[in-house]
Scaffold this active site. Sequence first.
Site, PDB file in Angstrom:
ATOM      1  CB  CYS A  45      15.960 -10.585  -7.281  1.00 15.63           C
ATOM      2  SG  CYS A  45      15.451 -10.063  -8.947  1.00 15.63           S
TER       3      CYS A  45
HETATM    4  C1  BEZ Z   1      11.509  -8.836  -8.501  1.00 17.32           C
HETATM    5  O1  BEZ Z   1      12.574  -9.369  -8.477  1.00 17.32           O
HETATM    6  O2  BEZ Z   1      10.632  -8.411  -7.749  1.00 17.32           O
HETATM    7  C2  BEZ Z   1      11.254  -7.939  -9.931  1.00 17.32           C
HETATM    8  C3  BEZ Z   1      12.478  -7.561 -10.423  1.00 17.32           C
HETATM    9  C4  BEZ Z   1      12.360  -6.869 -11.853  1.00 17.32           C
HETATM   10  C5  BEZ Z   1      10.693  -6.576 -12.202  1.00 17.32           C
HETATM   11  C6  BEZ Z   1       9.911  -7.064 -11.729  1.00 17.32           C
HETATM   12  C7  BEZ Z   1      10.034  -7.847 -10.202  1.00 17.32           C
END
Ligand code: BEZ
Length: 210
Positions: A45
Amino acid sequence: MAIRLGDTAPNFTATTTQGELNFHEWLGDSWGILFSHPKDYTPVCTTELGEVARLKPEFDRRNVKVAGLSVDPIEDHHGWAGDIEETQGTALNFPLIADPKREIANLYDMIHEKANNTLTVRSVFVIAPDKTVKLTLTYPASTGRNFQEILRTIDSLQLTANHQVATPVNWNHGDRVIVVPSLSDADAKQKFGEFETVKPYLRYVPDPTA
Ligand code: BEZ
């Protein structure tokens, strides 16, 4: 219920990193993108939000307003914004919606219980100026989206809206485009002048925006 192409994008009011907004009023006459991300302070994210901030001039050029959303509280969004600027080299420059009660996430069916029953998946909704939903995408949490592809889809949607053409496989700006089947040969001739007919249903013209 799932939001489908052609539906009116549901309206809502929200707390964001840029203050309170009424979604439809904020969109005004612009195109819009509403996209969810699963959680603040997570790696994928962080890279996505940095990239959307970096691409803001490209969205502006296409008259597209962008809003992100997660189910974390606004205090977390503000804290995380510092990390995004520090690690991605671009400060957040679009509203990030805080939806801790999951009201907007539920309205847009962004929580897919069998993937995760509390966090949103990576949803994208592209919304036209008349507020209809023109495109939806759903990615899992572990796969960062390709925002160049999202810009490409907006270019295609805007070509169809403004010029009555569709875009073929793997199309990119400047490539030839397809006359929509609903346009007769006579109308296509009037609109485009010359066009190439490969089959009666497969007619090409140059990209009118190139
Ligand atoms: C991420 O943004 O890295 C992420 C968020 C939730 C679950 C897995 C990865």
